[in-house]
Write a protein that holds these residues in place. Sequence first.
Motif, PDB file in Angstrom:
ATOM      1  N   TYR A 315      -6.309  -6.744  10.580  1.00 47.23           N
ATOM      2  CA  TYR A 315      -6.009  -8.168  10.780  1.00 47.23           C
ATOM      3  C   TYR A 315      -4.566  -8.548  10.452  1.00 47.23           C
ATOM      4  O   TYR A 315      -3.898  -9.160  11.274  1.00 47.23           O
ATOM      5  N   SER A 316      -4.059  -8.204   9.273  1.00 49.35           N
ATOM      6  CA  SER A 316      -2.653  -8.526   8.997  1.00 49.35           C
ATOM      7  C   SER A 316      -1.724  -7.462   9.577  1.00 49.35           C
ATOM      8  O   SER A 316      -0.572  -7.744   9.910  1.00 49.35           O
ATOM      9  N   TYR A 317      -2.252  -6.226   9.661  1.00 52.67           N
ATOM     10  CA  TYR A 317      -1.488  -5.075  10.154  1.00 52.67           C
ATOM     11  C   TYR A 317      -0.184  -4.894   9.370  1.00 52.67           C
ATOM     12  O   TYR A 317       0.836  -4.476   9.908  1.00 52.67           O
ATOM     13  N   SER A 318      -0.240  -5.207   8.065  1.00 55.50           N
ATOM     14  CA  SER A 318       0.923  -5.058   7.200  1.00 55.50           C
ATOM     15  C   SER A 318       0.497  -4.397   5.891  1.00 55.50           C
ATOM     16  O   SER A 318      -0.676  -4.376   5.546  1.00 55.50           O
ATOM     17  N   ASN A 319       1.459  -3.836   5.176  1.00 56.76           N
ATOM     18  CA  ASN A 319       1.216  -3.122   3.922  1.00 56.76           C
ATOM     19  C   ASN A 319       0.199  -1.998   4.112  1.00 56.76           C
ATOM     20  O   ASN A 319      -0.603  -1.713   3.221  1.00 56.76           O
ATOM     21  N   CYS A 320       0.241  -1.356   5.262  1.00 52.43           N
ATOM     22  CA  CYS A 320      -0.745  -0.317   5.583  1.00 52.43           C
ATOM     23  C   CYS A 320      -0.688   0.841   4.593  1.00 52.43           C
ATOM     24  O   CYS A 320      -1.721   1.391   4.206  1.00 52.43           O
ATOM     25  N   ASP A 321       0.509   1.203   4.161  1.00 53.07           N
ATOM     26  CA  ASP A 321       0.646   2.349   3.258  1.00 53.07           C
ATOM     27  C   ASP A 321       0.410   1.975   1.808  1.00 53.07           C
ATOM     28  O   ASP A 321       0.430   2.828   0.927  1.00 53.07           O
ATOM     29  N   GLY A 322       0.184   0.694   1.533  1.00 52.59           N
ATOM     30  CA  GLY A 322      -0.143   0.266   0.183  1.00 52.59           C
ATOM     31  C   GLY A 322      -1.616   0.408  -0.147  1.00 52.59           C
ATOM     32  O   GLY A 322      -2.017   0.256  -1.297  1.00 52.59           O
ATOM     33  N   SER A 323      -2.433   0.738   0.849  1.00 49.79           N
ATOM     34  CA  SER A 323      -3.861   0.849   0.598  1.00 49.79           C
ATOM     35  C   SER A 323      -4.186   2.071  -0.242  1.00 49.79           C
ATOM     36  O   SER A 323      -3.662   3.169  -0.002  1.00 49.79           O
ATOM     37  N   ARG A 324      -5.075   1.892  -1.237  1.00 52.16           N
ATOM     38  CA  ARG A 324      -5.582   3.005  -2.049  1.00 52.16           C
ATOM     39  C   ARG A 324      -7.085   3.192  -1.776  1.00 52.16           C
ATOM     40  O   ARG A 324      -7.783   3.820  -2.564  1.00 52.16           O
TER      41      ARG A 324
END
Length: 404
Positions: A315-324
Amino acid sequence: MVFYCLLPLWLILPATVLAGMTKTGTLCTVTPSGSKDDSPSIMDAFKQCGQNGQIDITSGDYTIAKVMDVLTLKNCDISIRGKLTWNDDIQYWLRNSVGVTYASRSTAFRLGGENFTLKGHGEALFFGNGQKWYDQNRDQSNQNGRPISLTLWKAKNVWIDGITWRQPQFWHTFVAHSQNITMTNLDMNATSNSRWGTVNTDGFDSWNSKDIVIKNWVVTCGDDCISIKGNSSNIHVRNVTCYESGAMCIGSMGNPTNVPEYVDDVLFEDITAIHSSNAAWIKTYPGQGHVRNITFRNIRFQDVNQPIYVSPCIYSYSNCDGSRLKISDVTWENISGTSRYNVAAGIYCSKGAPCTGLKFKNIDIKPKNGGTAKILCSNMNSDSGLACTGTCPAGWKQQLSGNA
């Protein structure tokens, strides 16, 4: 001289008869009252026969004008053979539908307790007057107070069978804080007859629940067909046909991002998806937790936008690499059909929690207009068995509008 006044029979009958409910032993029988609201009769039946009893809602047309909320069912068999129509008093439902915690959702009909059945015998019809909701919503998002049709809440050992839904107000079914739920032979359809879409009329969503069986469903809806959300485990979905939907989905989950969520041990098998957005996919927010031991098997589809899709930042398609929120041990096996455009799979895993243990077997996806399908992959194990043709950009969209 003595005058005798003979009263009409209907004036001296018990109130329960006038209200459309009679009780014989442990059996409560509900009949249509012909009034503007049959919910009091049904609620009376739940009250008097909802524990160690039977409830029979007979054939006919019923109007539901008030919330029905029953969380004390125990050792009860509920039979419905009639058509239940939720009225179109939108302002009432917006003010009074019962909150179910998840994402500010609410419901018009909630059942909870243990050891009960809800059987429709292929005759029960739940009609939500959904067109009124679709038109007033005007393609906007999730309106607070717009009610889910049926919610199981803190329910245990439940069997639901043989019910048809038409034009639901919002999601068809929601299962939350529940265990050992079986839902079979259900027919669902949310279709707008105007310029406005249905918007978020999922077939099924689970949350904080385990040990669920879904079998023999046909679903037409404007969003996810079957969606497994956070803290759900041991779920088996089999023989489901989905039209115009998101088909089989893990998520969304991981929101709020500081609260870990988990999905474990889910099997989707023998699934057909027709003209849908996706077929077998996983969507999370950039949160915490994990998705683990998921199998998509024997998935067949026609004209699906992007059949296989994985996103850590939906949905936001942002901070994708911040996911844990780690995705691991997921198998796609015997996946075949036609994609709407030239992308068969778009898989982006977070750099912060790369996908491991992904496996692909017998993948046969062809663009419906010919050409070679692209398979885009990033931050996943290299021994997956999937022949990736290129990298998948971060923030890859769920819905494509043309060839990549």
